[in-house]
Design a protein around this motif. Sequence first.
Motif, PDB file in Angstrom:
ATOM      1  N   PRO A   1      -2.148  -1.235  -1.919  1.00 21.94           N
ATOM      2  CA  PRO A   1      -2.689   0.108  -1.707  1.00 21.94           C
ATOM      3  C   PRO A   1      -3.410   0.610  -2.951  1.00 21.94           C
ATOM      4  O   PRO A   1      -3.114   0.185  -4.069  1.00 21.94           O
ATOM      5  CB  PRO A   1      -1.438   0.949  -1.428  1.00 21.94           C
ATOM      6  CG  PRO A   1      -0.349   0.235  -2.165  1.00 21.94           C
ATOM      7  CD  PRO A   1      -0.674  -1.228  -2.011  1.00 21.94           C
ATOM      8  N   GLU A   2      -4.351   1.513  -2.739  1.00 18.60           N
ATOM      9  CA  GLU A   2      -5.043   2.152  -3.858  1.00 18.60           C
ATOM     10  C   GLU A   2      -4.125   3.221  -4.446  1.00 18.60           C
ATOM     11  O   GLU A   2      -3.826   4.213  -3.776  1.00 18.60           O
ATOM     12  CB  GLU A   2      -6.352   2.782  -3.383  1.00 18.60           C
ATOM     13  CG  GLU A   2      -7.424   1.779  -3.015  1.00 18.60           C
ATOM     14  CD  GLU A   2      -8.146   1.210  -4.226  1.00 18.60           C
ATOM     15  OE1 GLU A   2      -7.993   1.795  -5.328  1.00 18.60           O
ATOM     16  OE2 GLU A   2      -8.846   0.209  -4.076  1.00 18.60           O
ATOM     17  N   LEU A   3      -3.677   3.022  -5.658  1.00 19.32           N
ATOM     18  CA  LEU A   3      -2.800   3.989  -6.305  1.00 19.32           C
ATOM     19  C   LEU A   3      -3.620   4.975  -7.122  1.00 19.32           C
ATOM     20  O   LEU A   3      -4.621   4.594  -7.746  1.00 19.32           O
ATOM     21  CB  LEU A   3      -1.782   3.270  -7.204  1.00 19.32           C
ATOM     22  CG  LEU A   3      -0.904   2.228  -6.506  1.00 19.32           C
ATOM     23  CD1 LEU A   3       0.074   1.620  -7.502  1.00 19.32           C
ATOM     24  CD2 LEU A   3      -0.153   2.838  -5.324  1.00 19.32           C
ATOM     25  N   ASP A   4      -3.227   6.220  -7.109  1.00 18.54           N
ATOM     26  CA  ASP A   4      -3.937   7.270  -7.836  1.00 18.54           C
ATOM     27  C   ASP A   4      -3.410   7.346  -9.263  1.00 18.54           C
ATOM     28  O   ASP A   4      -2.273   7.781  -9.482  1.00 18.54           O
ATOM     29  CB  ASP A   4      -3.737   8.610  -7.132  1.00 18.54           C
ATOM     30  CG  ASP A   4      -4.532   9.739  -7.771  1.00 18.54           C
ATOM     31  OD1 ASP A   4      -5.168   9.507  -8.820  1.00 18.54           O
ATOM     32  OD2 ASP A   4      -4.502  10.854  -7.222  1.00 18.54           O
ATOM     33  N   PRO A   5      -4.203   6.909 -10.242  1.00 20.26           N
ATOM     34  CA  PRO A   5      -3.736   6.948 -11.636  1.00 20.26           C
ATOM     35  C   PRO A   5      -3.484   8.361 -12.142  1.00 20.26           C
ATOM     36  O   PRO A   5      -2.832   8.555 -13.172  1.00 20.26           O
ATOM     37  CB  PRO A   5      -4.870   6.280 -12.413  1.00 20.26           C
ATOM     38  CG  PRO A   5      -6.077   6.430 -11.543  1.00 20.26           C
ATOM     39  CD  PRO A   5      -5.568   6.376 -10.137  1.00 20.26           C
ATOM     40  N   GLY A   6      -3.983   9.361 -11.413  1.00 22.78           N
ATOM     41  CA  GLY A   6      -3.751  10.741 -11.809  1.00 22.78           C
ATOM     42  C   GLY A   6      -2.351  11.224 -11.463  1.00 22.78           C
ATOM     43  O   GLY A   6      -1.906  12.261 -11.967  1.00 22.78           O
ATOM     44  N   GLU A   7      -1.664  10.476 -10.608  1.00 24.95           N
ATOM     45  CA  GLU A   7      -0.301  10.835 -10.260  1.00 24.95           C
ATOM     46  C   GLU A   7       0.675  10.199 -11.252  1.00 24.95           C
ATOM     47  O   GLU A   7       0.319   9.277 -11.989  1.00 24.95           O
ATOM     48  CB  GLU A   7       0.028  10.371  -8.836  1.00 24.95           C
ATOM     49  CG  GLU A   7      -0.764  11.097  -7.764  1.00 24.95           C
ATOM     50  CD  GLU A   7      -0.308  10.695  -6.368  1.00 24.95           C
ATOM     51  OE1 GLU A   7       0.125   9.538  -6.192  1.00 24.95           O
ATOM     52  OE2 GLU A   7      -0.386  11.542  -5.462  1.00 24.95           O
ATOM     53  N   GLY A   8       1.899  10.665 -11.261  1.00 26.37           N
ATOM     54  CA  GLY A   8       2.904  10.106 -12.148  1.00 26.37           C
ATOM     55  C   GLY A   8       3.335   8.717 -11.701  1.00 26.37           C
ATOM     56  O   GLY A   8       3.033   8.283 -10.580  1.00 26.37           O
ATOM     57  N   TRP A   9       4.046   8.018 -12.588  1.00 30.02           N
ATOM     58  CA  TRP A   9       4.460   6.653 -12.276  1.00 30.02           C
ATOM     59  C   TRP A   9       5.349   6.615 -11.030  1.00 30.02           C
ATOM     60  O   TRP A   9       5.267   5.679 -10.233  1.00 30.02           O
ATOM     61  CB  TRP A   9       5.209   6.043 -13.463  1.00 30.02           C
ATOM     62  CG  TRP A   9       6.584   6.625 -13.715  1.00 30.02           C
ATOM     63  CD1 TRP A   9       6.919   7.652 -14.547  1.00 30.02           C
ATOM     64  CD2 TRP A   9       7.808   6.205 -13.089  1.00 30.02           C
ATOM     65  NE1 TRP A   9       8.266   7.905 -14.497  1.00 30.02           N
ATOM     66  CE2 TRP A   9       8.847   7.023 -13.617  1.00 30.02           C
ATOM     67  CE3 TRP A   9       8.139   5.229 -12.150  1.00 30.02           C
ATOM     68  CZ2 TRP A   9      10.184   6.890 -13.231  1.00 30.02           C
ATOM     69  CZ3 TRP A   9       9.476   5.093 -11.757  1.00 30.02           C
ATOM     70  CH2 TRP A   9      10.481   5.918 -12.295  1.00 30.02           C
ATOM     71  N   ARG A  10       6.152   7.654 -10.856  1.00 35.05           N
ATOM     72  CA  ARG A  10       7.097   7.666  -9.745  1.00 35.05           C
ATOM     73  C   ARG A  10       6.370   7.738  -8.402  1.00 35.05           C
ATOM     74  O   ARG A  10       6.732   7.031  -7.454  1.00 35.05           O
ATOM     75  CB  ARG A  10       8.060   8.839  -9.909  1.00 35.05           C
ATOM     76  CG  ARG A  10       9.252   8.773  -8.979  1.00 35.05           C
ATOM     77  CD  ARG A  10      10.332   9.768  -9.430  1.00 35.05           C
ATOM     78  NE  ARG A  10      11.495   9.653  -8.599  1.00 35.05           N
ATOM     79  CZ  ARG A  10      12.733   9.543  -9.059  1.00 35.05           C
ATOM     80  NH1 ARG A  10      12.961   9.536 -10.359  1.00 35.05           N
ATOM     81  NH2 ARG A  10      13.757   9.457  -8.235  1.00 35.05           N
TER      82      ARG A  10
END
Length: 242
Positions: A86-95
Amino acid sequence: MEELPRVLQQLWGFEARSRPGPKPAFHISDIARAAIKLADTGGLTAVSMSKVAAELGFTTMSLYRYVDAKDDLYVVMLEHAFGVPPELDPGEGWRQQITAWAEAFRDGLRAHPWILQIPVQEPPLSPNQLAWMEAGLQAFDGTPLTPQDRLSAMLLVNIYVRGTAQLTANMLTEPDAVEVADRLYTQRLTMLATPDRFPGIAATLEVPPDGGYAGDFDAAEFGFGLDTVLDGIQSRIDRLES
């Protein structure tokens, strides 16, 4: 340097550029789709070199031009069953990122439960499998975890997801049938796990004032376990930051 196995050369596109001879009759992805179709319909035991060849309309011997053995067939199946991560949003936290990664991994196992029957003989080396690993590791960017810590944390989440999927892999998959089976199990358990003999089990059968796990019980259980795993990783991060 040791040469890559032929199946990996094909998945990475190396062999296609250098292999002499006539043009291939089909692509390695065609083999994957045929094998996955068989496994999705009849489980992993339904997959064999002869059956995959028959699904493609070719002889078994022609299949050996692409894969050397059944283990290679499994590599191809895993590569295409999961697809890209999946495309993960680097703007979100690691969790949030690793949770999205874990949920996508869970969904892949639910869609193709036969994956859990394939023995894990070596770490992943195919393109999509490495992309999944990379995505899981990058979820921890910005944390004080070392590269080895990030690998261990990602593997911990991986093991949790596989474990929970394994527990339910042999259960009925039809939503209505699952609901009936759950209700029947609860009724029978209530009869047998009386508070005087099994107080711990009996307590879980009591519906709390807030209704407990309303809606998707399986999703709630998965979320509870995953949150607990991530709480442990957070504790390690907190110790490194203190």
